[in-house]
Design an enzyme around this catalytic site. Structure first.
Site, mmCIF file in Angstrom:
data_model
loop_
_atom_site.group_PDB
_atom_site.id
_atom_site.type_symbol
_atom_site.label_atom_id
_atom_site.label_comp_id
_atom_site.label_asym_id
_atom_site.label_seq_id
_atom_site.Cartn_x
_atom_site.Cartn_y
_atom_site.Cartn_z
ATOM 1 N N ARG A 228 -18.598 -19.612 -3.249
ATOM 2 C CA ARG A 228 -17.565 -18.735 -3.788
ATOM 3 C C ARG A 228 -17.234 -17.654 -2.779
ATOM 4 N NH1 ARG A 228 -16.578 -22.152 -6.879
ATOM 5 N NH2 ARG A 228 -16.812 -22.135 -9.141
ATOM 6 N N HIS A 276 -10.247 -24.275 -0.578
ATOM 7 C CA HIS A 276 -11.044 -24.508 -1.792
ATOM 8 C C HIS A 276 -10.927 -25.969 -2.254
ATOM 9 C CE1 HIS A 276 -12.984 -22.325 -5.446
ATOM 10 N NE2 HIS A 276 -13.409 -23.572 -5.362
#
Ligand code: GLV
Length: 313
Positions: A228, A276
């Site tokens: 993250r 991502h």
């Protein structure tokens, strides 16, 4: 009896493939795609979500389970009104696991063999042979030895890397030295040439990739963050790259996503950026697992891959 209803809500996952997968895996459940609006909230039994708007899940009085569309659940628990009495499940999916291991193997090998140098040499039309470091001279350290970290370690092992993992509790995995808890983080970092972050994002791991961590790594170490954006202090990484202490980084996740065009990370010659996409749940297998959890809950059994909201994983 009225049909059970599932609400699907994600700003990033295309709903079509998920609808098809749920029509097969849970044909008796009505599949409703929300873009933030929630008509008839009292009719919703199940929620399958990525980054749901804050307060939305708390307004569903009949909700029986919340399924994250990813391995992480930080994007759900960030909602202060998340209804903690409702079971929350993360994705554990063979495609997500193998996809993440492919990403990790690709970029570990890339840093070991100095692919960034090849990319820079090509941009300058420079024929500049060099000998890459050997795998058995390279120490790889994985932050997070859960489902994803262990699989990545097992797939890296045949290449001959020296492997270690750091996790909250000690693990016993053949060929992987286990470091546990904050007290052993420094020793883990000091023996790591290529650092891979696969941790869940929690209050304990927020900002773990910071100036102190980079200073603890040996000079020339590389960093791969596929977890993250909240794990990484981007300004600290840029400083460590510019000082030469960190040789390169592969980043899939960012403090702000999409990564703003003004971010210096985009143009940094020793940073490789992916948007991502390191790995995703496959709707076909994941919908089957979610439907299985729904059946379990109907029978009064716990769902699969339930998360402890207090721990955050
Ligand atoms: C993706 O980011 C995931 O949590 O699986």
């Amino acid at each position: 009896m009225a049909k059970e209803r599932l609400v699907f809500l994600s700003p990033v996952d295309p709903p079509g493939a998920w609808r098809g997968a749920f029509e097969k895996a849970a044909p008796d459940v009505d599949f409703f795609v929300s873009r933030g609006e929630m008509p008839s909230p009292e009719t919703i039994d199940w929620a399958v979500v990525w980054r749901p708007p804050a307060g939305l899940l708390a307004r569903l009085p009949r909700l029986r389970c919340v399924f994250s569309l990813g391995a992480g659940v930080d994007h759900i628990l960030i909602d202060p009104d998340f209804p903690r009495h409702v079971p929350l499940c993360r994705v554990v999916d063979p495609y997500l696991t193998s996809g993440m291991s492919e990403y990790v193997v690709l970029h570990v090998i890339g840093h070991q063999r100095n692919l960034l140098r090849n990319i820079a040499d090509q941009a300058a039309a420079r024929w500049s042979p060099f000998l890459p470091r050997q795998a058995d001279e390279t120490r790889v350290g994985i932050l997070g030895l859960g489902e994803l970290g262990l699989d990545a370690a097992r797939k890296l092992r045949p290449f001959g890397y020296h492997l270690a993992g750091w996790s909250a509790s000690r693990k016993t995995e053949p060929g992987v030295e286990s470091f546990a808890g904050r007290a052993e983080l420094g020793a883990f970092l000091a023996r790591t040439d290529i650092l891979v972050c696969l941790l869940p994002l929690t209050a304990d791991t927020q900002g773990i990739l910071n100036a102190a961590a980079f200073a603890a790594l040996p000079r020339g170490a590389a960093v791969i963050n596929a977890a993250r954006g909240g794990h990484l202090v981007e300004a600290d990484l840029l400083a460590a790259l510019d000082s030469g202490h960190i040789s390169g980084a592969t980043l899939d996740v960012f403090e702000t996503e999409p990564l703003p065009a003004t971010s210096p990370l985009w143009r940094h010659p020793r940073v490789l950026i992916t948007p991502h996409i390191a790995s995703m749940a496959d709707p076909r297998t994941t919908a089957v697992a979610m439907a299985d959890s729904m059946a379990r809950l109907r029978r009064g059994e716990p769902p699969l891959h339930q998360v402890d909201p207090a721990k955050g994983y």
